[in-house]
Design a protein around this motif. Structure first.
Motif, PDB file in Angstrom:
ATOM      1  N   ALA A 154       0.848  -1.192   0.000  1.00  0.00           N
ATOM      2  CA  ALA A 154       0.000   0.000   0.000  1.00  0.00           C
ATOM      3  C   ALA A 154       0.882   1.240   0.000  1.00  0.00           C
ATOM      4  N   PRO A 157       1.094   6.796   3.519  1.00  0.00           N
ATOM      5  CA  PRO A 157       0.297   8.023   3.582  1.00  0.00           C
ATOM      6  C   PRO A 157       1.190   9.257   3.643  1.00  0.00           C
ATOM      7  N   CYS A 172      -2.373  -3.451  10.988  1.00  0.00           N
ATOM      8  CA  CYS A 172      -3.655  -2.975  10.464  1.00  0.00           C
ATOM      9  C   CYS A 172      -4.698  -4.077  10.316  1.00  0.00           C
ATOM     10  N   GLY A 319      -9.246  -3.957   2.666  1.00  0.00           N
ATOM     11  CA  GLY A 319      -9.388  -2.579   3.125  1.00  0.00           C
ATOM     12  C   GLY A 319      -8.777  -2.292   4.477  1.00  0.00           C
ATOM     13  N   ASP A 322      -6.413   1.037   4.892  1.00  0.00           N
ATOM     14  CA  ASP A 322      -7.160   2.295   4.871  1.00  0.00           C
ATOM     15  C   ASP A 322      -7.962   2.477   6.157  1.00  0.00           C
ATOM     16  N   TYR A 323      -8.541   1.396   6.646  1.00  0.00           N
ATOM     17  CA  TYR A 323      -9.356   1.496   7.860  1.00  0.00           C
ATOM     18  C   TYR A 323      -8.491   1.863   9.071  1.00  0.00           C
ATOM     19  N   LEU A 325      -5.590   3.417   9.105  1.00  0.00           N
ATOM     20  CA  LEU A 325      -5.134   4.797   8.962  1.00  0.00           C
ATOM     21  C   LEU A 325      -6.258   5.780   9.277  1.00  0.00           C
ATOM     22  N   GLU A 326      -7.475   5.437   8.890  1.00  0.00           N
ATOM     23  CA  GLU A 326      -8.632   6.282   9.203  1.00  0.00           C
ATOM     24  C   GLU A 326      -8.820   6.405  10.709  1.00  0.00           C
ATOM     25  N   ARG A 329      -6.084   8.757  12.029  1.00  0.00           N
ATOM     26  CA  ARG A 329      -6.338  10.153  11.668  1.00  0.00           C
ATOM     27  C   ARG A 329      -7.497  10.748  12.462  1.00  0.00           C
TER      28      ARG A 329
END
Length: 342
Positions: A154, A157, A172, A319, A322-323, A325-326, A329
Motif C-alpha cells: 500500500a 500516507p 492494520c 481494506g 485504509d481502515y 489509517l482512518e 487520523r
C-alpha cells in the motif's frame, strides 16, 4: 527448476522442495525480476513484536547481539523469519523496478509499505544495519526486497511520518478483523488484552466505533494503564497478568464482563486459558498475536468445556490498511498513544 513465475512465489523457494515461501527454509534473493515481480529498495523494517521480544530477551538487551542475529537470519534464510517465534514483520521502501506482468499496480518511485510478512519476502540487507542500535522494533535499513504477483503493498500516507505509517500498517489487520467480529453481535462487551499496545489500541477504537456497549482494556501494569486511560480508548482499564487465567477472568468480570468478544494482542505466550475464561458462552476469542499457541488454545477450550469460537487473526482483511489509517487520523487517543510509543 521452474521456468515460469508462480504468483505466490514458489519459484523463489530454494529449500525444501515443494514448500511455499513462508514455510521455506531458504529463498532465492537474486535482484533480477521474474515478469510479475516488484523490487523494493528497503528503507525501514518493522520486526514483529513477538520476534523482537524473543531476540531482546535472548540477548539480555544487548543491541549489538540482536542486530547480529537479525543479520544472520536474513543472510541464512533469505528473509527475516525468526526460527523461534516463526514470525517476521513488514517493511517500507521505494519501488525501484516493476516487472512487465506485475498485477500490483505499483510504479517506480512509489513509497510503499508491504502488507505481507517478512517471513515470505525475499530480502537482502546491504548496509549491515549500521544505523540500528538493536533497541527497537523499527529497523533503519538499506537493501532490497522482492514482492510476488500475489503480494500486497500500500502507498505510504503522505500526511503521516513514515515511522508512524509503518507502525500502523504493521498491525492494520487487527482493527479490521475486530470490527468484523463486533459487527456480528448486538452491543457486545469487548475486552482487549494488551489494550495499550499498537494492535490493542486500534482494536479498542474499532470495537467502540462498531457499536460495542462496553470496552475493557487489559494491561499488565500501572504504567500501561495510565497510557490507556490518557488515550480514553476503553470504558474500563484493568491491570492483570494475562498469563494468570483466574486473575484475568476475575479482572474482566469485575470490569463488566464476561466479554462477548475478547481480542488477544499481547506478545508473550501463555495467555490462551485466561482469554478463554474471560469470554462468555457463545462468545468469540480473536488471537492476534504470534506468541499464541493454537494447540494450547484448542485443547484449553476443550478442557474448560468452553463454548467459544476462536479465530486466528491472519493480518489480512480487505481494506484493512485504509481502515487503520482512518482510525489514527480520526482518533486523537490512538494517534497519541502510537506517537508516545514511537
Amino acid at each position: 527448476m521452474q521456468t515460469a513465475a508462480d504468483p505466490v512465489g514458489s519459484h523463489r523457494v530454494l529449500a525444501p522442495a515443494g514448500a511455499l515461501p513462508q514455510t521455506a527454509e531458504r529463498l532465492d534473493t537474486r535482484a533480477d525480476l521474474w515478469p510479475d515481480e516488484v523490487r523494493v529498495r528497503v528503507e525501514r523494517l518493522n520486526l514483529d513484536a513477538a520476534s523482537y521480544r524473543q531476540l531482546a530477551e535472548k540477548h539480555h538487551g544487548d543491541g549489538a547481539a540482536v542486530r547480529a542475529e537479525v543479520l544472520a537470519i536474513v543472510r541464512e534464510r533469505g528473509k527475516m523469519h525468526n526460527p523461534v517465534t516463526g514470525s517476521g514483520g513488514m517493511l517500507i521502501g521505494t519501488v525501484e523496478e516493476v516487472g512487465p506482468a506485475s498485477p500490483l499496480g505499483l510504479r517506480v518511485g512509489d513509497r510503499v509499505a508491504t502488507l505481507v510478512s517478512l517471513t515470505l519476502t525475499p530480502l537482502v540487507i546491504e548496509d549491515g544495519l549500521q544505523s540500528w542500535d538493536g533497541g527497537s522494533e523499527q529497523v533503519p535499513a538499506d537493501g532490497y526486497a522482492i514482492l510476488f504477483g500475489r503480494s500486497i503493498a500500500a502507498p505510504l500516507p503522505a500526511d503521516l511520518p513514515a515511522e508512524l505509517g509503518l507502525a500502523v500498517m504493521d498491525v492494520c489487520g487487527a482493527p479490521a478483523l475486530t470490527r468484523r467480529v463486533v459487527d456480528g453481535y448486538a452491543q457486545p462487551v469487548v475486552a482487549v488484552i494488551g489494550g495499550a499496545g499498537k494492535s490493542g489500541a486500534l482494536s479498542l477504537a474499532a470495537a467502540r466505533r462498531a457499536g460495542a456497549a462496553r470496552t475493557i482494556g487489559v494491561v499488565p501494569h500501572e504504567a500501561e494503564a495510565a497510557l490507556l486511560r490518557d488515550a480514553g480508548l476503553a470504558d474500563e482499564v484493568v491491570v492483570a497478568d494475562a498469563r494468570d487465567p483466574l486473575a484475568l477472568h476475575d479482572a474482566v468480570r469485575a470490569a463488566g464482563g464476561p466479554a462477548d468478544v475478547t481480542v488477544v494482542c499481547v506478545d508473550v505466550p501463555g495467555c490462551e486459558p485466561g482469554a478463554i475464561l474471560a469470554t462468555a458462552a457463545r462468545g468469540t476469542v480473536v488471537f492476534f498475536s504470534m506468541a499464541t499457541s493454537f494447540s494450547a488454545a484448542a485443547l484449553g477450550a476443550e478442557g474448560l468445556a468452553a463454548d467459544v469460537q476462536m479465530l486466528i487473526g491472519n493480518g489480512y482483511v480487505p481494506g484493512h490498511a485504509d481502515y487503520a489509517l482512518e482510525l489514527v487520523r480520526g482518533n486523537a487517543g490512538v494517534r497519541g498513544l502510537f506517537e508516545r510509543r514511537l
